[in-house]
Write an enzyme that holds these catalytic residues in place. Structure first.
Site, mmCIF file in Angstrom:
data_model
loop_
_atom_site.group_PDB
_atom_site.id
_atom_site.type_symbol
_atom_site.label_atom_id
_atom_site.label_comp_id
_atom_site.label_asym_id
_atom_site.label_seq_id
_atom_site.Cartn_x
_atom_site.Cartn_y
_atom_site.Cartn_z
ATOM 1 N N GLU A 293 0.822 -1.210 0.000
ATOM 2 C CA GLU A 293 0.000 0.000 0.000
ATOM 3 C C GLU A 293 0.860 1.266 0.000
ATOM 4 O O GLU A 293 0.619 2.195 0.772
ATOM 5 C CB GLU A 293 -0.951 -0.003 1.202
ATOM 6 C CG GLU A 293 -1.904 -1.188 1.189
ATOM 7 C CD GLU A 293 -2.978 -1.140 2.262
ATOM 8 O OE1 GLU A 293 -2.698 -0.668 3.373
ATOM 9 O OE2 GLU A 293 -4.101 -1.588 1.974
ATOM 10 N N ASP A 367 -8.661 -8.943 3.399
ATOM 11 C CA ASP A 367 -8.353 -7.922 4.403
ATOM 12 C C ASP A 367 -9.403 -7.872 5.501
ATOM 13 O O ASP A 367 -10.273 -6.997 5.464
ATOM 14 C CB ASP A 367 -8.245 -6.549 3.706
ATOM 15 C CG ASP A 367 -7.666 -5.486 4.630
ATOM 16 O OD1 ASP A 367 -7.231 -5.836 5.735
ATOM 17 O OD2 ASP A 367 -7.653 -4.315 4.224
ATOM 18 N N GLU A 395 -12.743 -2.598 11.849
ATOM 19 C CA GLU A 395 -12.679 -1.775 10.638
ATOM 20 C C GLU A 395 -13.771 -2.145 9.630
ATOM 21 O O GLU A 395 -14.375 -1.276 9.021
ATOM 22 C CB GLU A 395 -11.293 -1.944 10.004
ATOM 23 C CG GLU A 395 -11.165 -1.245 8.668
ATOM 24 C CD GLU A 395 -9.793 -1.446 8.026
ATOM 25 O OE1 GLU A 395 -8.917 -2.086 8.629
ATOM 26 O OE2 GLU A 395 -9.602 -0.947 6.907
#
Ligand code: BDP
Length: 701
Positions: A293, A367, A395
């Site tokens: 990332e 993820d 998240e």
């Protein structure tokens, strides 16, 4: 009983009866007075004194203090700490070499009228003290105690994603608890309370800073700050680790390069590591996110992950530390399948990592989705110890507003069979090292902790911190047993309420999956913020950050074909796994759309067509949130009023948002399926345009 003890008892009883508002700060270490008087008496008879040897180490002294503090609350009496036992009826803390207990194990048993808490080391004795407190806190009998346990995994870490400016990446419980600006001078008492909580569940390592690391942490100024925190953690048996920015030699070291094969770079890291050990003699090691990332890494210089990790291992030299190198990598490739990328980069490196390196792998291949199949790297890198990374901060699971108990998610991964060395080669056994006879093993939980008074925002978020630590210690414990244990220690001991809450917690993750991503849907949430539904997302900075990349809805059907006729990601798993998941008829419905593009009208092994099964699950998921509300309402008399109201309010948000998810997904997928809802389901009262506007409001776009 002295006048002082009487007074103390009176005060404690009054507090307990009035049900003083519980702000959640004490977590599961509440130690409220044992309500059952006869039970309390039994405990008192066995807690006339606590003995710790004169020469006790700081960790053993912690054990004595924790026992004293816990018993003061539970029994309403100050138990004296002595250096020698005074006859019978006391608690004796001892350290005695015992190979069976390993470095951190303990035994608690009755010997000659005393309760003896033995560890092979002082750390073991500390964990034993907490085990005894837990035993009494959950109302277990005093007689014939025999608690023996040792951890199955050696490195049991919390990873904080906290930044120097006090923000927390993906944190939903306020700002960071680490006040960098005030350190090293000001030691917030909260640091010690944090350490106590971790030690009580067996967590023995902490990374304070974000994996998207600032080089600042490696400066002399910050090392002093980290060292000050390490001083607080040490008496609780907790070691400190650090996330490092790969490019640090360039950013703060004044070098032209961060190439791991460059001698100057190697020297820089060795000197830096020595400097760290000077400040923190028991420093645990490094955590690295590299070439992921946008973060820098060894690939910037044409090197691979092993070159990078081994260079850091070399810098650790003779110091007792490790490198945890993350495998969370994926390149922007619109024709590829993100599912396969970490495997493709890391699996060929098996056997190339230095002995001190562990590769840290997320539980699933994408993820931290609400449900993922286990990561195919588990079982595929026998020569490399793999750290399992799970996310406690929610998240993708509704932040701090949705009640989702995560132990079932963690257990599902741990219990998955990789078949690496035949049946029974579960992820748990790969991670604890038994499948490949590794001598080091690790597990990491991305923390859900912040400056909110109750630490985790959602009060039930505490159960995720708690159960993670307990599972890291012993992955054979069940989600249900841990939910029950946490409830008794934190919320109530009233038997009916305990069983209602345990049931509610245990079912909550499955309910969340049903109203958000049933049947193996994944990554269809709101862009960047990762909250709420956005299945229609078709443009983003990268194709694999959209939703359509993952669900692949079209006129024919839904789901990502990862079989041989598709991306063939399935081929990364053992033949037994491929066989089961490769056939839609035998693939568990929970994973179906992870691996198959299924026609809308196809009848599934559940007996319903895909469309009917999908919509039924969305509806039953949303309905179940109402059921959760009803269950919670029932336990009201047994729970602190303020805490009850807080959870009830969050459940109202969850209920509204479950409907949001349901309507968004059902209406959006209907534009492809062109099918009516099954007759038993009432169609949404709003249309897709209305729902799309909601996303804008929620996401503050
Ligand atoms: C993703 C998060 C991102 C993290 C990344 C990671 O969205 O904020 O930096 O994982 O694990 O889930 O590195």
């Amino acid at each position: 009983m002295s006048f002082r003890s009487l007074l103390l008892l009176f005060v404690l009883c009054t507090f307990a009866q009035r049900g003083l508002a519980d702000d959640g700060y004490r977590l599961w270490l509440k130690y409220d007075l044992v309500r059952d008087a006869s039970q309390r008496k039994e405990y008192q008879k066995q807690a006339k004194f606590i003995t710790i040897p004169n020469s006790a180490s700081p960790i053993l002294q912690t054990a004595g203090r924790e026992l004293q503090q816990g018993l003061l609350g539970l029994l309403g009496q100050q138990v004296p700490v002595l250096s020698e036992s005074k006859g019978k009826g006391g608690i004796v803390l001892a350290v005695a070499a015992n190979p069976e207990l390993g470095e951190e194990g303990y035994r608690v048993s009755t010997q000659s009228g005393n309760l003896v808490v033995t560890g092979a080391t002082d750390k073991g004795a500390l964990y034993g003290a907490f085990a005894l407190l837990r035993h009494w806190q959950t109302g277990q009998p005093v007689a014939n105690v025999n608690l023996t346990s040792k951890p199955r995994i050696e490195y049991r870490l919390l990873n904080h994603w906290d930044n120097p400016n006090g923000t927390v990446e993906r944190g939903y419980a306020g700002s960071s608890i680490w006040k960098w600006q005030e350190l090293p001078e000001v030691i917030d008492p909260r640091y010690r309370d944090y350490a106590r909580a971790n030690a009580s569940i067996g967590i023995n390592g902490v990374v304070f800073n974000n994996v998207n690391a600032s080089a600042r942490f490696l400066t002399a100024e910050y090392l002093q700050k980290v060292a000050a925190l390490a001083n607080v953690m040490r008496p609780y048996g907790i070691r400190v680790y650090m996330s490092v920015l790969w490019a640090a030699p360039k950013v703060i070291g004044g070098l032209q390069t961060s190439d791991p094969l460059d001698p100057q770079v190697r020297r820089w890291w060795t000197a830096k590591t020595d400097e760290i050990y000077k400040a923190i003699p028991d420093f645990g090691g490094f955590l690295v996110k590299a070439n992921s990332e946008g973060e820098p890494g060894p690939q910037d210089y044409g090197r691979n992950h092993a070159d990078g990790a081994n260079m850091l291992a070399e810098a650790l030299g003779q110091h007792d530390g490790i490198v945890m190198w993350r495998a969370f990598v994926y390149k922007a490739n619109s024709n590829g399948d993100r599912f396969k990328e970490a495997y493709q980069e890391f699996q060929p490196l098996d056997g190339k990592f230095a002995p001190k390196v562990l590769v840290q792998v997320k539980n699933g291949p994408i993820d931290f989705q609400a449900r993922e199949p286990f990561h195919p790297l588990f079982g595929a890198m026998p020569k490399t110890p793999l750290v399992l990374e799970v996310q406690l901060t929610q998240e993708y699971l509704g932040f701090a507003t949705h009640l989702v108990y995560l132990a079932p998610l963690i257990k599902e991964c741990l219990e998955s069979d990789t078949y690496a060395k035949g049946p029974g080669s579960t992820v748990a056994k790969v991670v604890d090292g038994t499948v490949d006879q590794h001598t080091i093993s690790g597990i990491a939980g991305v923390a859900n902790i912040g400056s909110d008074r109750n630490w985790t925002g959602h009060p039930v978020g505490q159960a995720n911190w708690y159960s993670y630590g307990r599972l890291a210690w012993d992955h054979t414990l069940t989600s249900q047993a841990l939910a029950e244990e946490w409830t008794k220690m934190t919320l109530t001991q009233e038997p009916k309420a305990v069983s209602t809450i345990t049931d509610l917690l245990t079912k909550s993750r499955d309910i969340y999956v049903r109203y958000t991503t049933p049947l193996g849907l994944h990554h269809i949430m709101g862009q960047s913020i990762h909250y709420g539904p956005e299945p229609w997302l078709e443009k983003s900075a990268r194709p694999d950050w959209t939703s359509i990349y993952y669900h692949k809805a079209d006129a024919v059907g839904l789901g990502f074909n990862r079989t041989a006729t598709g991306s063939n990601a399935l081929a990364l798993y053992a033949p037994q796994v491929q066989k089961q998941w490769g056939n839609p008829a035998t693939c568990p419905p929970d994973y179906l759309l992870w691996f198959h593009h299924v026609p809308w009208t196809q009848t599934l092994n559940t007996g319903k067509t895909l469309w009917n099964e999908l919509t039924t699950r969305y509806y039953s998921g949303a309905d179940s949130v109402q059921w959760m509300q009803q269950q919670w309402a029932q336990v009201q008399p047994a729970i602190d009023a303020e805490l009850h109201a807080d959870v009830a309010a969050r459940l109202r948000i969850q209920q509204r948002e479950a409907l949001w998810w349901r309507d968004a997904c059902v209406l959006y997928f209907q534009t492809y399926s062109k099918q009516p809802l099954p007759p038993t389901l009432t169609p949404p009262t709003r249309d897709l345009a209305e729902i799309k506007q909601l996303v804008d409001i929620y996401q503050l776009r």
